[in-house]
Motif scaffolding. Structure first.
Motif, short mmCIF file in Angstrom:
data_model
loop_
_atom_site.label_atom_id
_atom_site.label_comp_id
_atom_site.label_asym_id
_atom_site.label_seq_id
_atom_site.Cartn_x
_atom_site.Cartn_y
_atom_site.Cartn_z
N GLN A 287 0.86 -1.18 0.00
CA GLN A 287 0.00 0.00 0.00
C GLN A 287 0.90 1.22 0.00
N GLY A 288 0.52 2.24 -0.74
CA GLY A 288 1.34 3.44 -0.80
C GLY A 288 1.28 4.25 0.48
N GLY A 289 0.16 4.26 1.16
CA GLY A 289 0.03 5.01 2.40
C GLY A 289 -1.21 5.87 2.40
N PRO A 290 -1.55 6.49 3.53
CA PRO A 290 -0.87 6.38 4.82
C PRO A 290 -1.20 5.06 5.52
N PRO A 291 -0.52 4.75 6.60
CA PRO A 291 -0.77 3.49 7.30
C PRO A 291 -2.23 3.31 7.72
N SER A 292 -2.86 4.37 8.16
CA SER A 292 -4.24 4.26 8.66
C SER A 292 -5.23 3.88 7.57
N LYS A 293 -4.83 3.97 6.31
CA LYS A 293 -5.71 3.61 5.19
C LYS A 293 -5.31 2.28 4.56
N ALA A 294 -4.40 1.58 5.16
CA ALA A 294 -3.83 0.39 4.54
C ALA A 294 -4.67 -0.86 4.74
N GLY A 295 -5.60 -0.85 5.67
CA GLY A 295 -6.36 -2.06 5.97
C GLY A 295 -6.03 -2.57 7.38
N ARG A 296 -6.75 -3.56 7.81
CA ARG A 296 -6.65 -4.03 9.18
C ARG A 296 -5.33 -4.77 9.42
N VAL A 297 -4.69 -4.43 10.53
CA VAL A 297 -3.50 -5.15 10.98
C VAL A 297 -3.66 -5.42 12.47
N GLN A 298 -2.89 -6.41 12.97
CA GLN A 298 -2.90 -6.70 14.42
C GLN A 298 -1.72 -6.05 15.13
N ALA A 299 -0.75 -5.54 14.39
CA ALA A 299 0.38 -4.81 14.98
C ALA A 299 1.11 -4.08 13.86
N TRP A 300 1.84 -3.03 14.26
CA TRP A 300 2.67 -2.26 13.32
C TRP A 300 4.14 -2.32 13.75
N ALA A 301 5.01 -2.35 12.75
CA ALA A 301 6.44 -2.12 12.96
C ALA A 301 6.83 -0.93 12.10
N VAL A 302 7.31 0.13 12.72
CA VAL A 302 7.55 1.38 12.00
C VAL A 302 8.93 1.93 12.32
N GLY A 303 9.59 2.50 11.31
CA GLY A 303 10.82 3.24 11.57
C GLY A 303 12.03 2.92 10.73
N PRO A 304 12.34 1.65 10.40
CA PRO A 304 13.59 1.38 9.70
C PRO A 304 13.69 2.09 8.35
N GLY A 305 14.74 2.89 8.19
CA GLY A 305 15.03 3.50 6.90
C GLY A 305 14.06 4.55 6.43
N LEU A 306 13.20 5.10 7.31
CA LEU A 306 12.22 6.09 6.87
C LEU A 306 12.85 7.43 6.55
N GLY A 307 13.99 7.73 7.14
CA GLY A 307 14.65 9.00 6.88
C GLY A 307 13.78 10.18 7.25
N GLU A 308 13.75 11.16 6.36
CA GLU A 308 12.98 12.38 6.64
C GLU A 308 11.48 12.18 6.52
N ASP A 309 11.06 11.02 6.03
CA ASP A 309 9.63 10.76 5.85
C ASP A 309 8.98 10.17 7.09
N ALA A 310 9.70 10.14 8.20
CA ALA A 310 9.25 9.37 9.35
C ALA A 310 8.11 10.03 10.12
N GLU A 311 8.09 11.36 10.20
CA GLU A 311 7.21 12.00 11.18
C GLU A 311 5.74 11.66 11.00
N GLY A 312 5.21 11.83 9.79
CA GLY A 312 3.79 11.57 9.57
C GLY A 312 3.44 10.11 9.78
N ALA A 313 4.31 9.21 9.31
CA ALA A 313 4.03 7.78 9.43
C ALA A 313 4.02 7.34 10.90
N VAL A 314 4.97 7.83 11.67
CA VAL A 314 5.03 7.45 13.08
C VAL A 314 3.82 7.98 13.83
N ARG A 315 3.44 9.23 13.55
CA ARG A 315 2.27 9.81 14.21
C ARG A 315 1.00 9.02 13.87
N ASP A 316 0.87 8.63 12.61
CA ASP A 316 -0.30 7.89 12.16
C ASP A 316 -0.37 6.51 12.84
#
Length: 489
Positions: A287-316
């Protein structure tokens, strides 16, 4: 499960046991186990040259009594007394009566020794070796002798694993009654060598909840998710992975590689690395994003290699109501209050540098006090923390559960991308239903075991992808314990 107890707890248990035993019986039990371990290391006791470095405490007494037992078997035993007027009187008398002696020249004796018993300080020692002990410790280490620490290496701290000053580096350690936390936590762990536990009857006098513990194969086998007959990919759990960027596309591939091996039924990838992920792992859901629109998950792993794109994804991701693992670039943006107020569990997986930034201290402070650092991070963020490094530690918030030390670490994991594999693997375990502490502990264990298997199979050095590829072998190795350990199913 290996369990470790702090000095105060061990001493209280010893006091309870000694009240039921004849005087000196406990020390003789310890000395017997110590002497047997030394005999095993020597191979041939008769004619061996043994030096006992004896301080003024009980460890010095243990060493002297063990030396007496070796002398009675024909070893030439010389004692070096660091405090002659305060040496254990019973242990010294037994040594001399058994044919041992007090060394005339400590350095000459050490230079010729086959085995050195380090009984300089006991489990209550603080702050490194005293100045008068340093030359002896260096001479012991500089000889060709096998150096055996009594209870723990002198100069290391039993409760914390800290080494604040010079310490003796042992080839092996013989500890009594219970492991001490410092024997399982670097930097003290690195000074101990292989550790042998000698039972002396303390078990029933120790509390049921230790201060620190380390999983073993049987424990991991019990915790590993195992699909049932009615399982489908959704019942096994779906893990969402938010990783990678235009600059670091490999982080996405490696995190997904770890996630696919972790026990969840499906991996849902969100981020700019979708093409690379699908090319390598066509079974992934992208899925291109954002995480909240990706569909149902039971857990998230976030952060590796996100670089400057991390803020919005982590907040979401942190706004979700499922467990979340935060690693790497995601850690830079964490606010303790945001994490503390989450309804679902959060697992943070920093290395020492990232932990230092979160705590506002130097990396050296974290590495020298790993146990205190992981506890402080867990308390500050109200989250479970997996502190990566030479000893990986997992701490849950609060004092109810002991910190876990991972015994499977290997220096070969110090390679680019290995942390991304661990993030995906551990996130998958979260999605499969393990709580944050168990997921972190099992993930670190399998990650380390996979690295060891990869190194043994293909030689060294190894790559992060090889670690991921070896994860099925690691799981199989652990699950095989079901066939040999009663009660593991």
């Amino acid at each position: 499960m290996r369990t470790a107890y702090c000095v105060e707890t061990v001493r209280a248990a010893e006091a309870e046991l000694m009240a039921r035993l004849p005087g000196g019986a406990l020390m003789h039990r310890a000395a017997a186990g110590l002497a047997a371990a030394c005999a095993g290391l020597l191979g041939r006791v008769y004619g061996a040259r043994v030096v006992v470095l004896a301080g003024s405490g009980d460890n010095g007494g243990d060493a002297l009594y063990a030396g007496a037992r070796l002398a009675r078997r024909g070893a030439g035993v010389a004692a070096v007394l660091l405090a002659p007027d305060r040496a254990h009187p019973g242990g010294l008398a037994d040594l001399l009566a058994s044919g041992g002696r007090v060394a005339d020249d400590p350095f000459e004796a050490l230079a010729a020794a086959d085995l050195v018993l380090d009984g300089i300080t006991g489990i209550g020692g603080k702050g490194g070796l005293r100045a008068d002990a340093v030359p002896l410790a260096r001479a012991a280490r500089g000889s060709n002798a096998v150096v055996v620490a009594v209870d723990l290496p002198s100069g290391t701290e039993a409760d914390t694993g800290e080494v604040r000053g010079e310490a003796l580096r042992a080839d092996a350690t013989v500890t009594f009654g219970a492991y001490k936390p410092g024997l399982l936590v670097d930097p003290a762990h690195d000074h101990a060598g292989p550790v042998r536990l000698v039972p002396i009857g303390l078990e029933e006098h120790l509390p049921s909840v230790p201060d620190l513990e380390a999983l073993q194969h049987g424990d991991v086998a019990r915790l590993l998710p195992h699909p049932a007959a009615e399982s489908d990919k959704y019942r096994r759990g779906v893990v969402g992975v938010v990783a990678g960027s235009a600059r670091y596309p490999g982080a996405a591939v490696l995190a997904v590689a770890g996630a696919l091996r972790g026990g969840a039924g499906a991996v849902r990838y969100v981020g700019p690395g979708a093409d690379a992920v699908i090319a390598r792992f066509p079974e992934s859901l992208v899925q291109g994003g954002p995480p909240s629109k990706a569909g149902r998950v039971q857990a998230w792993a976030v952060g590796p290699g996100l670089g400057e794109d991390a803020e919005g994804a982590v907040r979401d991701v942190l706004a979700s109501d499922v467990p979340v693992l935060v690693d790497a670039d995601g850690l830079r943006l964490l606010d303790p209050q945001t994490v503390r107020t989450r309804a679902a569990p959060t697992l943070l997986t920093p290395h020492a540098g990232e932990a230092a930034a979160l705590l506002g201290v130097s990396r050296e402070e974290v590495e020298s006090a790993r146990l205190a650092s992981v506890r402080e991070l867990a308390a500050r963020f109200g989250a479970t923390v997996l502190l990566k490094g030479s000893t990986t530690l997992v701490a849950a918030p609060g004092d109810a559960a002991p910190v876990r030390a991972n015994p499977m670490g290997t220096p070969w994991l110090a390679t680019a991308g290995s942390g991304d594999v661990l993030s995906g693997l551990t996130g998958s375990l979260l999605a499969a239903g393990l709580d944050a502490r168990d997921a972190g502990s099992v993930g670190a264990y399998l990650h380390g075991l996979a690295a060891r298997l990869a190194a043994a199979r293909g030689g060294t050095p190894i790559t992060a992808q090889e670690v991921a590829d070896a994860l099925p072998s690691a799981c199989r190795d652990v699950r095989n314990i079901r066939d040999v350990v009663p009660g593991v199913s």
